[in-house]
Design a protein around this motif. Structure first.
Motif, PDB file in Angstrom:
ATOM      1  N   TYR A  56     -10.073 -18.772  47.273  1.00  0.00           N
ATOM      2  CA  TYR A  56     -11.379 -19.371  46.446  1.00  0.00           C
ATOM      3  C   TYR A  56     -11.412 -20.667  46.011  1.00  0.00           C
ATOM      4  O   TYR A  56     -12.245 -21.346  45.855  1.00  0.00           O
ATOM      5  N   SER A  57     -10.180 -21.272  45.994  1.00  0.00           N
ATOM      6  CA  SER A  57      -9.511 -22.604  45.901  1.00  0.00           C
ATOM      7  C   SER A  57      -9.504 -22.997  47.209  1.00  0.00           C
ATOM      8  O   SER A  57      -9.257 -24.276  47.072  1.00  0.00           O
ATOM      9  N   MET A  58      -9.606 -22.833  48.470  1.00  0.00           N
ATOM     10  CA  MET A  58      -9.603 -23.194  49.270  1.00  0.00           C
ATOM     11  C   MET A  58     -10.470 -24.640  49.570  1.00  0.00           C
ATOM     12  O   MET A  58     -11.016 -24.157  49.714  1.00  0.00           O
ATOM     13  N   GLU A  59      -9.824 -25.606  49.900  1.00  0.00           N
ATOM     14  CA  GLU A  59     -10.430 -26.601  49.815  1.00  0.00           C
ATOM     15  C   GLU A  59     -11.071 -26.955  51.228  1.00  0.00           C
ATOM     16  O   GLU A  59     -11.167 -26.653  52.128  1.00  0.00           O
ATOM     17  N   LEU A  60     -12.678 -26.662  50.682  1.00  0.00           N
ATOM     18  CA  LEU A  60     -13.854 -26.664  51.951  1.00  0.00           C
ATOM     19  C   LEU A  60     -13.727 -28.768  52.681  1.00  0.00           C
ATOM     20  O   LEU A  60     -13.385 -29.491  52.476  1.00  0.00           O
ATOM     21  N   ARG A  61     -13.705 -28.878  54.508  1.00  0.00           N
ATOM     22  CA  ARG A  61     -14.062 -30.068  55.092  1.00  0.00           C
ATOM     23  C   ARG A  61     -15.936 -29.853  54.973  1.00  0.00           C
ATOM     24  O   ARG A  61     -15.957 -28.916  55.236  1.00  0.00           O
ATOM     25  N   PRO A  62     -16.086 -30.996  55.480  1.00  0.00           N
ATOM     26  CA  PRO A  62     -17.351 -31.724  55.430  1.00  0.00           C
ATOM     27  C   PRO A  62     -18.078 -31.163  56.536  1.00  0.00           C
ATOM     28  O   PRO A  62     -19.082 -30.538  56.285  1.00  0.00           O
ATOM     29  N   ASP A  63     -17.433 -29.992  57.572  1.00  0.00           N
ATOM     30  CA  ASP A  63     -17.817 -29.562  58.884  1.00  0.00           C
ATOM     31  C   ASP A  63     -17.657 -27.916  58.746  1.00  0.00           C
ATOM     32  O   ASP A  63     -17.631 -27.877  59.865  1.00  0.00           O
TER      33      ASP A  63
END
Length: 368
Positions: A56-63
């Motif tokens: 749930y807290s996994m850092e998202l990346r723009p792509d």
């Protein structure tokens, strides 16, 4: 009764011994027991609670691109399509990543829940364990093998998950992706604040039942022993891992107009794969040529993927039964349920489907 609150706001409820006895004796018994994720009641091995907050807290990346499905809905097919379109659209045979199995280069962040200990993971997921040792040096296995591999992977990442949308990062569908309507975006600075995409694949639940049943029979971590009819009724009651089915699918269906999500079905892919590839090409903002898409369609066809071999390690499944049942690439058709369902089961499932899709607008092909 043991309960805990997840970062997503959901509450977990550990099943008691009495509750476990009420569900199928054929359901694989995990050392940790099982939990329900409330309020919808998703059933998972209790070890899953160790990883859900991290996912749930996994850092998202723009792509980032997530492929999210209920199991056996065409996941592997779409997963390979997305990975190739994003990371090797010209199908370069010298691409080093292509030498890795699909489940290594595009990991399932929820897969850790199937393994109760490190030794079991090392035995059944040799290629995954080797990748972890190589790219996650110094990190702890108990923090999630697949999750940490996903965190280490280069961009753009294709991340697989069978968890429902709402158990993922709350921002996953909240921002407009920069490539959806490029002409409407004023500046690069403004464009950069929009990101993340989800591709959701649904499948006629009757065919899901058949494919999921065969899968649960052949993998060692499940070793399901019951009949197809018993299995189907357990799924309909929500008494099997990953269930209930309808909240999973309908969460995504209700988001079908969200610009960050592309909702499709296995049946639409089977009927017109080139049309689907064109839609996905536009969704991803890749601008691949018609010739590139044609070659990708061939490369990711059922026959081509089956010829290349299974994308997972042999130790994960019962090899004799795997061969007998047809492996992961078993038939690759729609409507196979007609070869397996009794009239009684078909009637039950028809009613179950009608009750749950009523007033939603969701229609599955090859359902009758």
């Amino acid at each position: 009764m043991n309960k805990q609150r997840l970062l997503s706001g959901h509450e977990t409820e550990l099943l008691t011994s009495e509750e476990l006895r009420k569900i199928s004796e054929d359901l694989v018994k995990h050392k940790s027991g099982f939990v329900r994720i409330l309020p919808d009641g998703w059933l998972y091995p209790a070890i899953t609670t160790l990883y859900l907050d991290r996912i749930y807290s996994m850092e998202l990346r723009p792509d980032d691109v997530f492929i999210i499905t209920f199991p056996k809905s065409g996941t592997t097919w779409m997963q390979e399509i997305l990975w190739v379109m994003l990371r090797n659209p010209d199908l370069d045979p010298n691409n080093e990543e292509m030498k890795e199995p699909l489940w290594v280069r595009s990991v399932d962040v929820g897969f850790d829940m199937h393994f109760d200990n490190e030794e079991r993971a090392k035995r059944d997921m040799k290629s995954i364990a080797e990748k972890f040792s190589r790219v996650c040096s110094g990190k702890k296995v108990e923090d999630g093998i697949l999750i940490q591999i996903a965190e280490s992977q280069p961009s753009p990442r294709v991340i697989k998950s069978h968890f429902p949308l709402e158990l993922h990062n709350k921002d996953l569908l909240k921002k407009w992706f920069r490539w959806k309507d490029q002409d409407d975006i004023g500046s690069d600075e403004a464009a950069n604040q929009y990101y993340n995409m989800v591709v959701y694949v649904a499948r006629n639940p009757k065919d899901v039942m058949v494919s999921f049943y065969h899968w649960m029979r052949v993998i060692r971590s499940a070793n399901y022993q019951g009949s197809l009819e018993k299995f189907a009724r357990e799924i309909m009651k929500g008494d099997f891992s990953y269930c209930p089915y309808w909240p999973h699918v309908l969460q995504a269906w209700r988001q079908r107009d969200n610009p960050n999500l592309y909702f499709t079905t296995y049946e639409d892919m089977k009927d017109d794969i080139m049309g689907q590839l064109r839609n996905i090409n536009k969704f991803l903002g890749k601008n691949l040529t018609e010739e590139q898409l044609r070659k990708i369609a061939q490369f990711t066809s059922f026959s081509s993927m089956k010829t290349r071999g299974e994308p997972i390690d042999k130790a994960y499944y019962n090899e004799d039964l795997w061969k007998k049942e047809g492996g992961m690439f078993r038939k690759g058709i729609k409507g196979d349920w007609k070869n397996h369902f009794s009239p009684e089961l078909n009637q039950e499932m028809d009613q179950w489907i009608r009750d749950n899709v009523k007033d939603t607008g969701l229609i599955f092909k090859s359902g009758n």
